[in-house]
Write an enzyme that holds these catalytic residues in place. Structure first.
Site, PDB file in Angstrom:
ATOM      1  N   ARG A 118       0.890  -1.251   0.063  1.00 51.32           N
ATOM      2  CA  ARG A 118       0.246   0.007   0.096  1.00 51.32           C
ATOM      3  C   ARG A 118       0.904   1.175  -0.101  1.00 51.32           C
ATOM      4  O   ARG A 118       1.832   1.263   0.703  1.00 51.32           O
ATOM      5  CB  ARG A 118      -0.927   0.136   1.239  1.00 51.32           C
ATOM      6  CG  ARG A 118      -2.147   0.980   1.156  1.00 51.32           C
ATOM      7  CD  ARG A 118      -3.104   1.031   2.192  1.00 51.32           C
ATOM      8  NE  ARG A 118      -2.235   1.903   3.207  1.00 51.32           N
ATOM      9  CZ  ARG A 118      -2.293   1.120   4.337  1.00 51.32           C
ATOM     10  NH1 ARG A 118      -2.766   0.250   4.941  1.00 51.32           N
ATOM     11  NH2 ARG A 118      -1.573   1.956   5.201  1.00 51.32           N
ATOM     12  N   GLU A 136       4.741   7.167   2.729  1.00 55.04           N
ATOM     13  CA  GLU A 136       5.787   5.955   2.660  1.00 55.04           C
ATOM     14  C   GLU A 136       4.864   4.725   1.872  1.00 55.04           C
ATOM     15  O   GLU A 136       3.889   4.887   1.380  1.00 55.04           O
ATOM     16  CB  GLU A 136       5.647   5.434   4.243  1.00 55.04           C
ATOM     17  CG  GLU A 136       4.252   4.850   4.621  1.00 55.04           C
ATOM     18  CD  GLU A 136       4.509   3.950   5.877  1.00 55.04           C
ATOM     19  OE1 GLU A 136       5.264   3.395   6.074  1.00 55.04           O
ATOM     20  OE2 GLU A 136       3.584   3.486   6.364  1.00 55.04           O
ATOM     21  N   ASN A 138       4.214   0.994   2.138  1.00 52.89           N
ATOM     22  CA  ASN A 138       4.087  -0.208   3.091  1.00 52.89           C
ATOM     23  C   ASN A 138       4.338  -1.709   2.223  1.00 52.89           C
ATOM     24  O   ASN A 138       3.549  -1.834   1.358  1.00 52.89           O
ATOM     25  CB  ASN A 138       2.730  -0.138   3.696  1.00 52.89           C
ATOM     26  CG  ASN A 138       2.256   0.848   4.493  1.00 52.89           C
ATOM     27  OD1 ASN A 138       2.886   1.157   5.610  1.00 52.89           O
ATOM     28  ND2 ASN A 138       1.642   1.892   3.942  1.00 52.89           N
ATOM     29  N   SER A 143      -2.843  -3.250   5.604  1.00 56.54           N
ATOM     30  CA  SER A 143      -4.092  -3.784   6.075  1.00 56.54           C
ATOM     31  C   SER A 143      -5.305  -2.899   5.670  1.00 56.54           C
ATOM     32  O   SER A 143      -5.188  -1.929   5.118  1.00 56.54           O
ATOM     33  CB  SER A 143      -4.106  -3.851   7.796  1.00 56.54           C
ATOM     34  OG  SER A 143      -3.985  -2.659   8.221  1.00 56.54           O
ATOM     35  N   LYS A 313      12.235   2.957   5.899  1.00 59.82           N
ATOM     36  CA  LYS A 313      12.264   4.296   5.473  1.00 59.82           C
ATOM     37  C   LYS A 313      13.526   4.936   5.114  1.00 59.82           C
ATOM     38  O   LYS A 313      13.657   5.653   4.363  1.00 59.82           O
ATOM     39  CB  LYS A 313      12.054   4.968   7.039  1.00 59.82           C
ATOM     40  CG  LYS A 313      10.735   4.795   7.797  1.00 59.82           C
ATOM     41  CD  LYS A 313       9.526   5.184   7.265  1.00 59.82           C
ATOM     42  CE  LYS A 313       8.284   4.844   7.953  1.00 59.82           C
ATOM     43  NZ  LYS A 313       7.687   3.399   7.783  1.00 59.82           N
ATOM     44  N   LYS A 371      12.178  10.219  11.295  1.00 61.10           N
ATOM     45  CA  LYS A 371      11.594   8.668  11.305  1.00 61.10           C
ATOM     46  C   LYS A 371      12.410   7.790  11.408  1.00 61.10           C
ATOM     47  O   LYS A 371      13.570   7.396  10.913  1.00 61.10           O
ATOM     48  CB  LYS A 371      11.015   8.489   9.668  1.00 61.10           C
ATOM     49  CG  LYS A 371       9.648   9.764   9.573  1.00 61.10           C
ATOM     50  CD  LYS A 371       9.296   9.191   8.059  1.00 61.10           C
ATOM     51  CE  LYS A 371       7.874   9.409   7.696  1.00 61.10           C
ATOM     52  NZ  LYS A 371       7.480   9.057   6.490  1.00 61.10           N
ATOM     53  N   GLU A 375       7.254   0.298  11.700  1.00 64.38           N
ATOM     54  CA  GLU A 375       6.118   0.496  10.990  1.00 64.38           C
ATOM     55  C   GLU A 375       5.209   0.330  12.146  1.00 64.38           C
ATOM     56  O   GLU A 375       5.413  -0.196  13.123  1.00 64.38           O
ATOM     57  CB  GLU A 375       5.752  -0.848  10.085  1.00 64.38           C
ATOM     58  CG  GLU A 375       6.973  -0.990   9.189  1.00 64.38           C
ATOM     59  CD  GLU A 375       6.972   0.053   8.077  1.00 64.38           C
ATOM     60  OE1 GLU A 375       5.832   0.344   7.593  1.00 64.38           O
ATOM     61  OE2 GLU A 375       8.030   0.060   7.333  1.00 64.38           O
ATOM     62  N   GLY A 376       3.761   0.919  11.652  1.00 67.93           N
ATOM     63  CA  GLY A 376       2.817   0.534  12.467  1.00 67.93           C
ATOM     64  C   GLY A 376       2.177   1.830  13.244  1.00 67.93           C
ATOM     65  O   GLY A 376       1.038   1.771  13.848  1.00 67.93           O
ATOM     66  N   ARG A 455      -7.920   7.168   5.156  1.00 71.55           N
ATOM     67  CA  ARG A 455      -8.043   7.373   6.692  1.00 71.55           C
ATOM     68  C   ARG A 455      -7.529   8.854   6.829  1.00 71.55           C
ATOM     69  O   ARG A 455      -6.896   9.689   6.404  1.00 71.55           O
ATOM     70  CB  ARG A 455      -6.789   6.534   7.222  1.00 71.55           C
ATOM     71  CG  ARG A 455      -7.000   5.164   6.938  1.00 71.55           C
ATOM     72  CD  ARG A 455      -5.478   4.326   7.547  1.00 71.55           C
ATOM     73  NE  ARG A 455      -4.309   4.928   6.675  1.00 71.55           N
ATOM     74  CZ  ARG A 455      -2.977   4.840   6.986  1.00 71.55           C
ATOM     75  NH1 ARG A 455      -2.477   4.059   7.915  1.00 71.55           N
ATOM     76  NH2 ARG A 455      -2.102   5.311   6.109  1.00 71.55           N
TER      77      ARG A 455
HETATM   78  P1  ADP Z   1       4.387   3.871   9.967  1.00 69.81           P
HETATM   79  O1  ADP Z   1       5.179   3.046   9.254  1.00 69.81           O
HETATM   80  O2  ADP Z   1       4.444   3.906  11.181  1.00 69.81           O
HETATM   81  O3  ADP Z   1       3.075   4.142   9.515  1.00 69.81           O
HETATM   82  P2  ADP Z   1       4.426   6.607   8.377  1.00 69.81           P
HETATM   83  O4  ADP Z   1       5.640   7.040   7.633  1.00 69.81           O
HETATM   84  O5  ADP Z   1       3.217   6.174   7.531  1.00 69.81           O
HETATM   85  O6  ADP Z   1       5.116   5.232   9.502  1.00 69.81           O
HETATM   86  O7  ADP Z   1       4.249   7.604   9.438  1.00 69.81           O
HETATM   87  C1  ADP Z   1       3.097   7.510  10.356  1.00 69.81           C
HETATM   88  C2  ADP Z   1       2.367   8.628  10.242  1.00 69.81           C
HETATM   89  O8  ADP Z   1       2.855   9.824  10.404  1.00 69.81           O
HETATM   90  C3  ADP Z   1       1.714   8.818   8.854  1.00 69.81           C
HETATM   91  O9  ADP Z   1       0.373   8.178   8.873  1.00 69.81           O
HETATM   92  C4  ADP Z   1       1.545  10.673   8.838  1.00 69.81           C
HETATM   93  O10 ADP Z   1       0.395  10.770   9.421  1.00 69.81           O
HETATM   94  C5  ADP Z   1       2.606  10.984   9.633  1.00 69.81           C
HETATM   95  N1  ADP Z   1       3.716  11.330   8.957  1.00 69.81           N
HETATM   96  C6  ADP Z   1       4.623  10.566   8.307  1.00 69.81           C
HETATM   97  N2  ADP Z   1       5.448  11.192   7.607  1.00 69.81           N
HETATM   98  C7  ADP Z   1       4.930  12.677   7.300  1.00 69.81           C
HETATM   99  C8  ADP Z   1       5.583  13.857   6.730  1.00 69.81           C
HETATM  100  N3  ADP Z   1       6.470  13.755   5.901  1.00 69.81           N
HETATM  101  N4  ADP Z   1       5.066  14.791   7.003  1.00 69.81           N
HETATM  102  C9  ADP Z   1       3.724  15.056   7.902  1.00 69.81           C
HETATM  103  N5  ADP Z   1       3.353  13.753   8.483  1.00 69.81           N
HETATM  104  C10 ADP Z   1       3.963  12.844   8.445  1.00 69.81           C
HETATM  105 MG    MG Z   2       2.177   4.663   7.560  1.00 72.35          MG
END
Ligand code: ADP
Ligand code: MG
Length: 480
Positions: A118, A136, A138, A143, A313, A371, A375-376, A455
């Site tokens: 995803r 990101e 996935n 899910s 990441k 970051k 994940e999660g 979401r």
């Molecule tokens: P995870 O693997 O934990 O899902 P993500 O990269 O999706 O990692 O980051 C988790 C959440 O953080 C995202 O769903 C988003 O809401 C926020 N986020 C991540 N990267 C950014 C960014 N560059 N700018 C703003 N919000 C972010």
């Molecule tokens: Mg995410």
């Protein structure tokens, strides 16, 4: 959210939404380890579908095939993975390091590969211009495909219902076929496996769905399990890594489960992970041994350790470097369309100028997100906390993180429904496109997109997904 922000004007429509969710299986367990069928609640969701910029919707779907191929190509370039992740693996030896070590387990005999991904995006708004920005990729346990399909159906239903004054043209609600597309992909990969390896029709075969013990989101998973059975009569068995360690064996390279509960051995064609993405899923050596067994089997791994590592990441930060994503995409226009979604990402490794990058993060802490390789949801670090983290971490600790430009998603008003109550708040929405990829002995059998997920969360929340208790299920209404 406070009680004063509760939505009381639409109570009839909201009652209709809550009732629809409960009666159509848009549900989650209220607590971990609940007995099956008990302790249920409607999944957190929005009352209305949320506007999504139409060109961004299409942009995200259009680049999915090329992204699937990028993941495949990097996963097969073990030298690239090892070199790119060397420093991260030594700073995060117990997780990234151990996954990297599993690359050696991959069997040499050709088999079937299955990717379910995803790709998540925000619509970033700057000077009134709306553009897609990738959050990101996935590559493991993507899910909510099935609950997302149902949420789209619910919003379509409510849009036509007299108790809801949505004022929406249902032509602007895109079809979301995640459940059928994912189901079909499992069936295709399973059948490819039986054909490639000449598995006799007399053998009991199935797909292992590897789950976390006591999972709250089991109903999203079980919609998929029952759909795969209904449409293709393929058994999808819920098992934990611990059970695989205890009851799994290799027979002629095939993964065979001898579960006492089944009473007969089942040859596993696909190991589909809805667990295994966090160090918490490996509390002992048993889970790592199970992972090692699966990696060395012929079973289609969804994902393999290699594919999971492409989802780190760190790899996503490297792909942002000039010329990097372009190495893995055939057509220049596809590479450009992918690159157009990238937010800037920076390495924090000293060798890459990490001191300067850290300084930039400290000075402009509102403009970046820190970051880790996790994940999660709920793992990223923002603002003041990020500043302090960057000031106190050692250079080695710092290299396990990447610094990403902060995306500024479009903010709209939305009504969130949670535990039977409604709240009107400013929300931001993250749009995900599922990608599916089936490869037999190195040749593409299927490569495409497979439905979407929207979401939404309160705009004041920095981080977190649905499972982390922050975001809620939504669906898009396309706007120009
Ligand atoms: P995870 O693997 O934990 O899902 P993500 O990269 O999706 O990692 O980051 C988790 C959440 O953080 C995202 O769903 C988003 O809401 C926020 N986020 C991540 N990267 C950014 C960014 N560059 N700018 C703003 N919000 C972010
Ligand atoms: Mg995410």
């Amino acid at each position: 959210m406070t009680a004063s922000e509760m939505d009381t004007t639409d109570y009839l429509g909201i009652a209709e939404a809550l009732s629809y969710a409960a009666s159509h299986g848009i549900i989650v367990s209220q607590a971990k380890n609940s007995a099956i069928g008990t302790n249920l609640s409607h999944a957190p969701m929005t009352y209305r579908p949320t506007p999504l910029h139409r060109p961004c919707y299409h942009h995200a779907i259009d680049i999915t095939n090329a992204l699937n191929t990028v993941v495949y190509r990097i996963a097969h370039n073990h030298t690239y993975l090892r070199e790119s992740l060397a420093e991260t693996a030594s700073a995060d030896a117990e997780f990234t390091g151990r996954l990297l070590a599993l690359l050696d387990n991959a069997p040499t005999k050709p088999s079937v590969e299955l990717g379910i991904f995803r790709y998540d995006y925000f619509v970033h708004e700057q000077s009134n211009k709306k553009e897609l920005r990738m959050v990101e990729m996935n590559c493991i346990a993507a899910s909510f495909g099935c609950l997302s399909t149902k949420t789209s159906e619910m919003h379509r239903f409510l849009s036509t219902h007299p108790t809801c004054n949505f004022n929406i043209n249902t032509n602007d609600l895109p079809q979301n076929d995640a459940t059928t597309a994912l189901t079909r992909t499992f069936s295709v990969a399973h059948k490819e496996y039986l054909k490639l390896h000449n598995i006799s029709e007399n053998r009991s075969t199935g797909i292992a769905m590897i789950v976390q013990p006591g999972e709250r989101n089991a109903y999203d998973q079980d919609i998929l399990r029952s759909a795969v059975w209904e449409s293709a009569k393929i058994l999808m068995i819920r098992v934990t890594l611990e059970e695989i360690n205890q009851y799994g064996v290799l027979e002629d390279g095939h993964l065979v489960l001898r579960l006492p509960s089944m009473g007969y051995p089942v040859l596993i064609t696909i190991s589909y992970y809805r667990a295994g993405y966090t160090p918490d899923d490996y509390p002992s050596e048993k889970q790592w041994m199970a992972r090692g067994l699966i990696e060395s089997s012929l079973a289609a791994k969804c994902p393999s350790a290699a594919v999971q590592l492409v989802g780190t990441k760190k790899i996503q930060q490297i792909l942002d470097k000039p010329g990097e994503i372009e190495r893995f995409v055939d057509r220049a226009e596809d590479a450009a369309a992918i690159r157009a979604t990238f937010a800037a990402q920076y390495s924090l490794s000293t060798a890459d100028g990490g001191d300067e990058v850290a300084k930039m993060g400290i000075e402009r802490s509102g403009d970046f997100v820190l970051k880790p390789q996790r994940e999660g949801g709920g793992n990223n670090i923002y603002s003041q906390e990020m500043k302090e983290a960057l000031q106190t971490m050692t250079a080695e600790e710092r290299s396990a993180y990447v610094l990403m430009e902060r995306i500024r998603p479009v903010v709209v008003k939305g009504t969130l429904l949670r535990d039977g109550r409604s709240f009107v708040v400013d929300i931001v929405s993250e749009f995900g496109v599922y990608g599916v990829h089936v490869i037999t002995a190195g040749k593409d059998v299927e490569n495409g997109s497979a439905g979407t997920l929207l979401r939404s969360k309160s705009a004041s929340q920095d981080d977190g997904g649905v499972a982390a208790g922050v975001a809620v299920l939504d669906s898009p209404v396309l706007v120009d």
